[in-house]
Motif scaffolding. Structure first.
Motif, short mmCIF file in Angstrom:
data_model
loop_
_atom_site.label_atom_id
_atom_site.label_comp_id
_atom_site.label_asym_id
_atom_site.label_seq_id
_atom_site.Cartn_x
_atom_site.Cartn_y
_atom_site.Cartn_z
N TYR A 190 -20.57 -15.14 44.43
CA TYR A 190 -19.60 -16.24 44.57
C TYR A 190 -18.58 -16.14 43.44
O TYR A 190 -18.75 -16.74 42.38
N PRO A 191 -17.52 -15.37 43.65
CA PRO A 191 -16.50 -15.26 42.58
C PRO A 191 -15.76 -16.57 42.38
O PRO A 191 -15.53 -17.32 43.33
N SER A 192 -15.44 -16.85 41.12
CA SER A 192 -14.68 -18.06 40.80
C SER A 192 -13.99 -17.86 39.47
O SER A 192 -14.36 -17.00 38.67
N THR A 193 -12.96 -18.68 39.24
CA THR A 193 -12.23 -18.60 37.98
C THR A 193 -13.14 -18.97 36.80
O THR A 193 -13.04 -18.38 35.72
N ASN B 223 -8.72 -7.92 49.05
CA ASN B 223 -7.75 -8.34 50.07
C ASN B 223 -6.76 -9.39 49.59
O ASN B 223 -5.96 -9.90 50.37
N SER B 224 -6.85 -9.74 48.31
CA SER B 224 -5.96 -10.77 47.78
C SER B 224 -5.45 -10.35 46.40
O SER B 224 -6.13 -10.50 45.39
N TRP B 225 -4.21 -9.79 46.40
CA TRP B 225 -3.63 -9.39 45.13
C TRP B 225 -3.39 -10.57 44.21
O TRP B 225 -3.46 -10.45 42.98
N LYS B 226 -3.16 -11.72 44.80
CA LYS B 226 -2.96 -12.93 44.00
C LYS B 226 -4.22 -13.27 43.22
O LYS B 226 -4.17 -13.57 42.02
N LYS B 227 -5.35 -13.21 43.92
CA LYS B 227 -6.63 -13.54 43.26
C LYS B 227 -6.97 -12.50 42.20
O LYS B 227 -7.44 -12.84 41.11
N ILE B 228 -6.70 -11.23 42.53
CA ILE B 228 -6.96 -10.17 41.54
C ILE B 228 -6.12 -10.41 40.29
O ILE B 228 -6.62 -10.31 39.16
N ILE C 200 -4.73 -13.26 39.18
CA ILE C 200 -5.14 -14.48 38.47
C ILE C 200 -6.43 -14.23 37.68
O ILE C 200 -6.50 -14.54 36.48
N HIS C 201 -7.44 -13.66 38.34
CA HIS C 201 -8.72 -13.44 37.67
C HIS C 201 -8.59 -12.43 36.52
O HIS C 201 -9.23 -12.59 35.47
#
Length: 531
Positions: A159-162, A199-204, A206-207
């Motif tokens: 469960y990935p999360s910030t 699949n999400s460059w935005k998430k990559i 941000i994290h």
């Protein structure tokens, strides 16, 4: 939870037992150096350790906690002697935290509490973590942080999360502020972050930014003078990296010249660090454990072993971050054996407990350096001249003002006639030779071939051979050694020839660092021409 509490209580007892093994003499050189550095720290007046061979976080922890205890309880711990107690207590606490993390990882990997408990139990009784918990050394702290990192990575995969990214950043900063070599885990952390959000460059983005920001902030908090004194920091790190690539740089690393990468570590882990029983169980667990389901677990530890295992300098403690992995593999192997061969599993558990208690014997008797000191004070007349070896702790530990000393500079190069003219004059003036450990005579005898080694010691090797074979005018008059052993005192009616049953394990062939701190063999030779 009750079973885990019992395991932790057992771990606490095993780690407390003999924790004052050197009776306050600071006989571990790395521990001694760290405490000397911490002694010049003063919150919040002076935070510059002026020392970057290791990270600052353990140094700040020992000093800060000691000062806080002094403030609250009006004690006197925040000094050179008091911090020995604090440091070893911290090592014990951190290693118990590692035990808890192994339990949590076991639950994540196997989904079975029994395997998690068995893995925790195996780590609890593995002797090498017990031994190193008796020292204030950074490797115990690093081990806790590395184990915490793999737990968080496995949890992040689920469960990935910030929030978890923040925790990853804090843990990695703590690792880096403990030992710089922790940087090798950075690619694995980034790979996990990228793959989980592929699949999400935005998430990559941000994290990754959150992770990087947390590293920067907390690394500065944990080790500010790496930034403030960056020139000195880089210089010290370069010196440590150079040592790990060249065993000839320092005298105390000559023991590793000619040792085989990877195999040397594995041999010492199998025979001494874990012992044969846990080692075999970990091999069984490795064979049976599903690889695809736990690929990150295997990559994480294999990566560490491949990078660190190739180093030229091979202190056993460098591999202590692998011990949680071995414990988890052994726990899984033992669980599988128990399902099919219950009696065998009980025999193995009994055997590994016995193995641990056999090795705990080294803390049952006075330290050999202390015993040798008492013997010297009692048997060697005041005013005698003692020949002692450089680069080793001098014996006697106390009462040295009553004796004269000649320092035998046996590491000096070249090992030629000029060197030995000087050393022979020193030996002629000496009434006794004190050999305080195997630190010199083991590697220097092995480095006798000048065609094979960059630094060679043919004459020194010959000197030791003659000394040990009674071919010099020095006769061995005392030897102090403590080996892991199990002794059973039979009832008088069952005794044969008045002897008890004893199993003794000679660990002279183990890595020097396994014996030289808490149970070195000491030999004293008397000049027979002087009396």
């Amino acid at each position: 939870m009750i079973k885990m509490a019992i395991i932790l209580l057992l771990g606490l007892m095993l780690r407390i037992y003999g924790v004052n093994w050197d009776q306050g003499f600071h006989l571990h050189p790395d521990e001694r150096m760290l405490i000397m550095v911490a002694d010049r720290i003063q919150f919040f007046k002076n935070l510059n350790p002026d020392f970057f061979n290791y990270g600052s976080l353990p140094i700040y922890l020992i000093k800060g906690i000691s000062q806080l205890i002094d403030l609250i309880f009006k004690t006197n711990l925040s000094n050179y002697q008091g911090m020995l107690i604090t440091g070893r207590a911290l090592s014990i606490i951190f290693d118990l935290v590692t035990t808890c993390l192994i339990y949590k990882i076991g639950q994540l990997l196997f989904k079975k509490i029994k395997i998690a408990l068995l893995s925790s139990l195996i780590y609890t009784v593995a002797f090498f973590p017990i031994q190193n918990s008796h020292f204030f050394v950074v490797d115990i702290f690093l081990n806790t942080f590395v184990t915490g990192l793999i737990y968080m990575l496995l949890d992040y995969l689920k469960y990935p999360s910030t929030k978890k990214t923040v925790i990853l950043g804090i843990i990695f900063a703590a690792m880096m502020a403990t030992k710089f070599t922790a940087i090798i885990f950075l690619p694995i952390i980034l790979l996990v972050i990228i793959l989980k959000s592929i699949n999400s460059w935005k998430k990559i983005t941000i994290h990754s930014l959150v992770f990087g920001f947390c590293i920067l902030v907390f690394y500065f908090l944990f080790m500010p003078y790496a930034f403030i004194e960056n020139t000195r920091f880089i210089s010290d790190i370069k010196a440590q990296l150079a040592m790990n690539s060249n065993p000839y740089i320092f005298p105390y690393t000559l023991q590793y010249v000619g040792t085989i990468p990877y195999l040397y570590y594995l041999k010492n882990i199998f025979l001494w660090g874990l012992g044969p029983i846990i080692s075999v169980l970990s091999i069984i667990g490795l064979w049976l454990m599903p690889k695809r389901k736990n690929i990150l677990f295997f990559i994480f530890y294999l990566f560490y072993f491949l990078i660190i295992g190739r180093s030229a300098v091979k202190f056993m403690r460098y591999m202590i971050p692998l011990y949680p992995m071995f414990a988890l593999l052994a726990g899984y192997g033992l669980y599988q054996l128990h399902k099919h061969y219950k009696l065998l599993s009980y025999v193995l558990i009994t055997g590994l407990l016995l193995w641990t208690f056999i090795f705990l014997n080294i803390y049952l008797v006075p330290h050999t350096r202390i015993a040798a000191t008492d013997w010297i004070i009692k048997n060697i007349p005041k005013g005698s001249t003692l020949a002692v070896e450089h680069w080793d702790d001098r014996i006697p530990l106390y009462g040295g003002e009553n004796y004269n000393f000649e320092e035998l500079t046996l590491y000096d190069q070249p090992d030629d006639e000029n060197k030995w003219q000087i050393l022979n004059k020193k030996l002629q003036k000496s009434d006794y030779i004190i050999i305080a450990s195997n630190r010199l005579y083991v590697p220097l005898q092995r480095l006798s071939g000048c065609k094979k080694f960059k630094s060679c010691y043919p004459k020194t090797a010959e000197y030791y051979q003659k000394l040990f074979n009674n071919q010099l005018p020095f006769k061995k008059v005392a030897e102090f050694s403590v080996y892991p052993k199990l002794e059973i005192a039979w009832p008088s009616k069952l005794q044969r020839s008045g002897r008890n049953w004893k199993l003794e394990i000679r660990d002279d062939v183990a890595d020097e660092s396994f014996t030289v701190y808490d149970h070195p063999k000491i030999m004293i030779f008397k000049n027979i021409n002087a009396y």
